[in-house]
Each structure stands twice: as C-alpha cells, then as structure tokens.
Enzyme design. Structure first.
Site, PDB file in Angstrom:
ATOM      1  N   CYS A   3      20.033  21.466  11.273  1.00 21.22           N
ATOM      2  CA  CYS A   3      20.220  22.581  12.215  1.00 21.22           C
ATOM      3  C   CYS A   3      20.837  23.756  11.471  1.00 21.22           C
ATOM      4  CB  CYS A   3      21.107  22.130  13.380  1.00 21.22           C
ATOM      5  SG  CYS A   3      21.577  23.492  14.461  1.00 21.22           S
ATOM      6  N   ASN A  85      18.165  32.273  25.400  1.00 26.38           N
ATOM      7  CA  ASN A  85      16.833  31.706  25.612  1.00 26.38           C
ATOM      8  C   ASN A  85      16.945  30.186  25.641  1.00 26.38           C
ATOM      9  OD1 ASN A  85      15.608  34.285  25.513  1.00 26.38           O
ATOM     10  ND2 ASN A  85      15.619  34.227  23.277  1.00 26.38           N
ATOM     11  N   HIS A  96      20.057  25.301  18.855  1.00 27.63           N
ATOM     12  CA  HIS A  96      21.521  25.181  18.874  1.00 27.63           C
ATOM     13  C   HIS A  96      21.944  26.318  19.800  1.00 27.63           C
ATOM     14  CE1 HIS A  96      25.506  24.541  16.535  1.00 27.63           C
ATOM     15  NE2 HIS A  96      25.760  25.486  17.444  1.00 27.63           N
ATOM     16  N   HIS A  98      23.003  29.358  21.714  1.00 32.48           N
ATOM     17  CA  HIS A  98      23.510  30.651  21.233  1.00 32.48           C
ATOM     18  C   HIS A  98      23.299  31.712  22.294  1.00 32.48           C
ATOM     19  CE1 HIS A  98      19.314  30.196  19.907  1.00 32.48           C
ATOM     20  NE2 HIS A  98      19.194  31.514  20.042  1.00 32.48           N
TER      21      HIS A  98
HETATM   22  P1  AMP Z   1      16.238  32.444  19.828  1.00 28.97           P
HETATM   23  O1  AMP Z   1      14.823  32.914  19.584  1.00 28.97           O
HETATM   24  O2  AMP Z   1      16.795  32.880  21.136  1.00 28.97           O
HETATM   25  O3  AMP Z   1      16.365  30.964  19.580  1.00 28.97           O
HETATM   26  O4  AMP Z   1      17.113  33.210  18.765  1.00 28.97           O
HETATM   27  C1  AMP Z   1      17.283  32.793  17.455  1.00 28.97           C
HETATM   28  C2  AMP Z   1      17.833  33.970  16.699  1.00 28.97           C
HETATM   29  O5  AMP Z   1      18.442  33.498  15.531  1.00 28.97           O
HETATM   30  C3  AMP Z   1      16.762  35.000  16.279  1.00 28.97           C
HETATM   31  O6  AMP Z   1      17.102  36.266  16.824  1.00 28.97           O
HETATM   32  C4  AMP Z   1      16.857  34.979  14.746  1.00 28.97           C
HETATM   33  O7  AMP Z   1      16.682  36.260  14.195  1.00 28.97           O
HETATM   34  C5  AMP Z   1      18.241  34.431  14.504  1.00 28.97           C
HETATM   35  N1  AMP Z   1      18.433  33.693  13.270  1.00 28.97           N
HETATM   36  C6  AMP Z   1      17.741  32.612  12.838  1.00 28.97           C
HETATM   37  N2  AMP Z   1      18.231  32.157  11.676  1.00 28.97           N
HETATM   38  C7  AMP Z   1      19.289  32.968  11.374  1.00 28.97           C
HETATM   39  C8  AMP Z   1      20.219  33.018  10.284  1.00 28.97           C
HETATM   40  N3  AMP Z   1      20.172  32.143   9.270  1.00 28.97           N
HETATM   41  N4  AMP Z   1      21.153  33.996  10.287  1.00 28.97           N
HETATM   42  C9  AMP Z   1      21.205  34.885  11.299  1.00 28.97           C
HETATM   43  N5  AMP Z   1      20.367  34.881  12.357  1.00 28.97           N
HETATM   44  C10 AMP Z   1      19.416  33.941  12.380  1.00 28.97           C
HETATM   45 ZN    ZN Z   2      23.369  22.722  15.502  1.00 28.06          ZN
END
Ligand code: AMP
Ligand code: ZN
Length: 113
Positions: A3, A85, A96, A98
C-alpha cells in the site's frame, strides 16, 4: 500488503508532508487538480469509508479538525472542498482511506451524473 499510503505513513516512500500527528498525516497530492490539493490519511491502514466503524471513528474527527486547521493556514478563507472517493464507482484509485482538501480557486461542481 503493498500500500503506497502505508509506505508514505511509515517513511518508506517520501512525500511532501504538510502536517502530521500521532495518528494522521497530510501531504501534497502528486497530481494536484487545484492550487491547494492536500491528502489527509490515517497512519493505520483503513481501506475506505466502508471500513470506518465506532472503533476507529476518532481518527476521522482528528482528520477533520486538522483539515480545518490546515485550510485556515493555507488561506482558504473563501472556501474549499473535501472529497473522499470510495470504491470503484466512486473513483478510488488508492485503497487506503484519504480525504482530498482542494481549494485555492473557484471550484466547479464535479460530474455527478
Ligand atoms: P483517489 O483517486 O481518490 O484514490 O486519489 C488518490 C490520489 O492519490 C490521487 O489524487 C493521486 O494523485 C494521489 N497519489 C497517488 N500516489 C501518490 C504519492 N505517492 N504521493 C502523493 N500523491 C499520490
Ligand atoms: Zn495502507
């Protein structure tokens, strides 16, 4: 479990941290959709909103108090949006929990059709 947000939380993967306390972490989204785009996560792995329960719900209050504080610090006095989301149809790409804090411009309402 592989993850990416757990790895950010435990320091295995670097991120631009904005705020941290014992239970939660906030960092810059690597693909910002607005001038301010910060992700708030619990440090413990919770998959999505479906996995919030009375046992871990305190962390959600912790996250929202921090969102309000960071929004103030980022100068988002005119407003902002918080999005989580959930699942495939909700557009969740990282499994995970967020919360996206998005602001710094006048936001349109995203597709809900
Ligand atoms: P979601 O589509 O709601 O699951 O959002 C996931 C978010 O995580 C997206 O806006 C990505 O740009 C962001 N994301 C994914 N990997 C990383 C990372 N390593 N560092 C910062 N943001 C990330
Ligand atoms: Zn996690």
């Amino acid at each position: 479990m592989d993850c990416i947000f757990c790895k950010i939380a435990n320091g295995q993967v670097s991120a631009k941290k904005v705020y941290e306390n014992k239970k939660i972490l906030a960092f810059q989204d690597m693909n910002p959709v607005a001038p301010v785009h910060i992700l708030f996560i619990p440090k413990e792995h919770i998959c999505c909103i479906n996995d919030i329960n009375i046992g871990n719900s305190e962390i959600i209050g912790n996250i929202f108090c921090s969102i309000a504080e960071i929004a103030r610090k980022m100068g988002l006095g005119k407003g902002y949006r918080v999005i989580s989301n959930c699942g495939e149809d909700g557009g969740q790409t990282v499994e995970h929990l967020h919360f996206h804090l998005i602001g710094g411009k006048k936001l349109g309402w995203p597709g809900v059709d």
